[in-house]
Design an enzyme around this catalytic site. Structure first.
Site, PDB file in Angstrom:
ATOM      1  N   ARG A   1      34.153  35.296  35.819  1.00  0.00           N
ATOM      2  CA  ARG A   1      33.277  36.156  36.622  1.00  0.00           C
ATOM      3  C   ARG A   1      31.865  35.608  36.475  1.00  0.00           C
ATOM      4  NH1 ARG A   1      36.890  40.346  34.248  1.00  0.00           N
ATOM      5  NH2 ARG A   1      37.726  41.636  35.927  1.00  0.00           N
TER       6      ARG A   1
ATOM      7  N   ARG B   1      36.903  53.213  40.344  1.00  0.00           N
ATOM      8  CA  ARG B   1      37.450  52.785  39.050  1.00  0.00           C
ATOM      9  C   ARG B   1      36.542  53.119  37.874  1.00  0.00           C
ATOM     10  NH1 ARG B   1      36.992  46.271  40.090  1.00  0.00           N
ATOM     11  NH2 ARG B   1      36.777  46.009  37.848  1.00  0.00           N
TER      12      ARG B   1
ATOM     13  N   CYS C   1      44.982  38.868  37.881  1.00  0.00           N
ATOM     14  CA  CYS C   1      43.840  38.774  36.959  1.00  0.00           C
ATOM     15  C   CYS C   1      43.186  40.132  36.707  1.00  0.00           C
ATOM     16  CB  CYS C   1      42.809  37.782  37.480  1.00  0.00           C
ATOM     17  SG  CYS C   1      42.060  38.310  39.026  1.00  0.00           S
TER      18      CYS C   1
ATOM     19  N   ASP D   1      40.504  46.439  41.609  1.00  0.00           N
ATOM     20  CA  ASP D   1      39.985  46.911  42.893  1.00  0.00           C
ATOM     21  C   ASP D   1      41.120  47.299  43.831  1.00  0.00           C
ATOM     22  OD1 ASP D   1      37.173  46.940  42.752  1.00  0.00           O
ATOM     23  OD2 ASP D   1      37.192  44.764  42.638  1.00  0.00           O
TER      24      ASP D   1
ATOM     25  N   GLU E   1      42.514  41.854  46.520  1.00  0.00           N
ATOM     26  CA  GLU E   1      42.061  43.056  45.805  1.00  0.00           C
ATOM     27  C   GLU E   1      41.715  44.200  46.751  1.00  0.00           C
ATOM     28  OE1 GLU E   1      38.585  42.159  43.443  1.00  0.00           O
ATOM     29  OE2 GLU E   1      37.742  40.857  44.961  1.00  0.00           O
TER      30      GLU E   1
ATOM     31  N   HIS F   1      33.565  47.939  35.356  1.00  0.00           N
ATOM     32  CA  HIS F   1      33.097  46.672  34.787  1.00  0.00           C
ATOM     33  C   HIS F   1      32.458  46.841  33.411  1.00  0.00           C
ATOM     34  CE1 HIS F   1      33.720  45.414  38.969  1.00  0.00           C
ATOM     35  NE2 HIS F   1      34.155  44.345  38.360  1.00  0.00           N
TER      36      HIS F   1
HETATM   37  C1  PEP Z   1      39.933  43.088  40.094  1.00  0.00           C
HETATM   38  O1  PEP Z   1      39.359  43.734  40.971  1.00  0.00           O
HETATM   39  O2  PEP Z   1      41.073  43.354  39.675  1.00  0.00           O
HETATM   40  C2  PEP Z   1      39.256  41.929  39.478  1.00  0.00           C
HETATM   41  C3  PEP Z   1      39.869  41.159  38.615  1.00  0.00           C
HETATM   42  O3  PEP Z   1      37.936  41.736  39.792  1.00  0.00           O
HETATM   43  P1  PEP Z   1      36.750  42.592  39.125  1.00  0.00           P
HETATM   44  O4  PEP Z   1      37.359  43.414  38.026  1.00  0.00           O
HETATM   45  O5  PEP Z   1      35.743  41.619  38.633  1.00  0.00           O
HETATM   46  O6  PEP Z   1      36.248  43.415  40.265  1.00  0.00           O
HETATM   47 MG    MG Z   2      37.558  42.968  41.835  1.00  0.00          MG
END
Ligand code: PEP
Ligand code: MG
Length: 617
Positions: A335, A511, A548, A501, A477, A228
């Protein structure tokens, strides 16, 4: 690691002797090139900020005799955490050239020694017990006393060595205080314009505080391409390289640093020739951006005329102007964590209504998909802890814990407030509501029950709501959700595939973890098969499905994703023009054939070659 590498606080009114500076006689340092993970394209050249910063001040705190045991325990926990961080840094030095290792390893060893059975640690404990002060106060006072004593030693012929030793003591105190306060990067206010932020680790919440108009770039030791923090930095458009081993120890405050966020390189004290070629690259990058901006008004459709929806992800309201410039058709993933981070208390319903309404209005009729709070993973939110809604014990394995919808169903008041705020704001424009981290049908049913109950309550109160209610969709996810997509499609109104995810949970690779970043591969056949399974389940039900995750913003993946049947993508706003270019160059039939070829492969390397045109390094 969960603490930021902020310029650390010290305790007022402890005296603040001058910071150790490089002796003027010291020769200019040679250029040094380090490699990391490219995170946000662009080139930054500027003075390094972050390493060995002067301490900011924190409040001096006196404690009662009853608090001594608790404060000592806090100090011990901070010492243990600091040792763990340093041991991790030490282990990662092995990937550096030998001369760099030889320079950095003794320094880390000295820090580790100071955190052992040292005079420093004994002194800190004694101050808590005898002077009845908080752990932070004890750390800062003891470190200043020792540093002062070192500097006041009867003059010998090594004043630079004494200054260095004093600075090492202060540095270890800064680390301890960072770990004690777990405060966000407060010193950003003092970030000089045009600086490059250099630190070991940056939390997503810290990254949210950066001002991209003042900051040239970011480079850190830790972090992964799809964490993130990386997403936040891309959202802000700050050239960034993460996961650079040995970086914070190799850079001194004020060194000139060159960050190439596309290549993934950091050059410390670049030579004149390196600087000249970087400046040429800056000009070429700006020209390319201008060219891409012209795509803004062209439709997002394939060469054979199929419409494709390209939307933007939003992590901070500051991105709204970028989204407008990008030509994105709405927000595919809002988000909402930005409302909850970097604050002591939770935002109430009214504050949330205002925030959502402002974003919906700014999108002027384009749809906004609002995801309810996705707490967990690397996203730690102090206000949830201070309000007692999550226990610190939940930190043990946050990615597999009470994350996303799990927390919201456990603390349903949190979800009710957020649903109510979204529904009230939804009269301002088209909205969809998205649930994070779903793994079971029961979770969707439970959330929908709350959603409808909140709507009934608002209507009884005379509140005007959209009719019918905004669609309620889910993130796909987790492998569990992807493989039960056929069952989930009966409960949800739309799917949004979160490949970040999905790749993490499928491959068991954090990640945001540098150590395993080479294993993080969204093109792994296991991940692609899950994307395919979920997409086909949605298409069979004629249910909207989009991607996304960060995959959606990679133009080289467009033919594959189109070939799998996907026609809706949401991405970092700055990626929209390039993805549009790739969509406009693609032909549907070719994409279907290409996807079939890719999906026949079981070897990840072969897939990388086919899709990216290169084998992985
Ligand atoms: C994902 O997990 O791909 C997603 C878009 O959500 P985040 O990156 O906010 O966990
Ligand atoms: Mg996610």
């Amino acid at each position: 690691m969960s603490t930021s590498e902020q310029a650390p606080p010290s305790v007022a009114p402890a005296p603040r002797p001058p910071r150790a500076r490089r002796a003027s006689a010291e020769p200019a340092r040679a250029e040094r090139r380090l490699a990391g993970i490219p995170v946000c394209p662009g080139i930054a050249i500027g003075p390094a900020f972050g390493a060995a910063e002067p301490p900011a001040e924190v409040e001096r705190r006196v404690i009662g005799a009853d608090d001594v045991a608790a404060e000592t325990a806090r100090l011990d926990a901070a010492i243990a955490q600091s040792r763990k961080q340093l041991a991790k840094l030490r282990a990662r030095l092995a990937v550096l050239p030998e001369d760099s290792q030889a320079e950095i390893a003794p320094l880390i060893d000295a820090y580790l020694q100071m955190l052992g059975a040292s005079r420093l640690v004994r002194g800190m404990r004694r101050r808590i017990a005898d002077a009845l002060v908080s752990a932070e106060t004890a750390v800062a006072d003891e470190a200043e006393a020792i540093a002062g004593a070192i500097l006041a030693l009867p003059s010998d012929d090594d004043p630079a060595g004494r200054r260095r030793r004093a600075e090492e003591v202060r540095e270890i105190a800064r680390r301890l205080i960072r770990n004690l306060t777990r405060a966000p990067f407060r010193s950003f206010a003092g970030l000089p314009e045009g600086a490059v932020l250099v630190c070991e680790y940056l939390r997503p919440a810290d990254a949210a505080l950066l001002d991209p108009s003042r900051l040239a770039g970011v480079a850190t030791d830790e972090g992964g391409a799809e964490g993130h923090t990386a997403i936040m930095l891309r959202a802000l458009g700050v050239p960034a390289v993460l996961g650079v081993p040995g970086l914070a120890q190799a850079v001194r405050h004020g060194d000139t640093v060159l960050v190439d966020g596309a290549e993934g390189s950091v050059v410390v004290n670049p030579a004149p020739a390196t600087l000249a070629s970087a400046r040429r690259a800056v000009t070429a990058f700006a020209r390319e951006q201008q060219k891409l901006a012209r795509l803004r008004r062209l439709p997002a459709e394939t060469a054979d005329g199929e419409a494709v929806e390209l939307q933007a992800n939003l992590e901070l309201p500051a991105e709204l102007p970028l989204i407008a410039q990008s030509g994105a058709a709405g927000i595919g993933l809002l988000r909402t964590e930005f409302l909850f981070i970097n604050r002591e208390t939770l935002p109430d319903e009214a504050a949330q209504v205002d925030a959502y309404r402002a974003i919906i209005e700014a999108m002027a009729g384009d749809a906004v998909t609002i995801r309810v709070l996705d707490w967990g993973g690397e996203k730690d939110i102090e206000s949830l802890q201070s309000e007692g809604l999550v226990s610190p014990a939940a930190d043990a394995n946050p990615a597999l814990g009470l994350r996303g919808i799990r927390l919201l169903l456990r603390q349903s008041a949190l979800l009710e407030v957020q649903f109510a705020a979204i529904l009230r704001a939804a009269v301002a424009g088209p909205v969809r509501v998205l649930l994070p981290m779903v793994t079971t049908v029961a979770e969707v049913r439970a959330a929908r029950e709350i959603y409808e109950r909140v709507a009934r309550r608002l209507r009884r109160r005379g509140e005007k709501l959209p009719e019918p209610l905004p669609p309620l969709g889910i993130m796909i996810e987790t492998p569990g959700a992807a493989l039960s997509a056929d069952a989930l499609a009966l409960e949800a109104d739309f799917f949004s595939i979160g490949t970040n995810d999905l790749a993490m949970y499928t491959l068991a690779v954090d990640r945001a973890e540098t150590e395993v970043s080479h294993l993080y591969d969204p093109l792994h056949p296991a991940v692609l098969r899950l994307v395919q399974f979920a997409t086909e389940a949605a298409l069979r039900m004629r249910m909207p499905v989009s991607v996304c995750g960060e995959m959606a913003g990679n133009p080289r993946l467009v033919p594959l994703l189109l070939g799998l049947g996907l026609r809706s993508f949401s991405m970092n706003a700055s990626a929209v023009p390039r993805v549009k270019q790739a969509v406009r160059a693609a032909k549907s039939d070719d994409c279907v054939r290409f996807a079939r070829r890719v999906m026949e492969q079981s070897d990840p390397t072969r897939i990388q070659e086919l899709v990216l045109g290169t084998a992985p390094p």
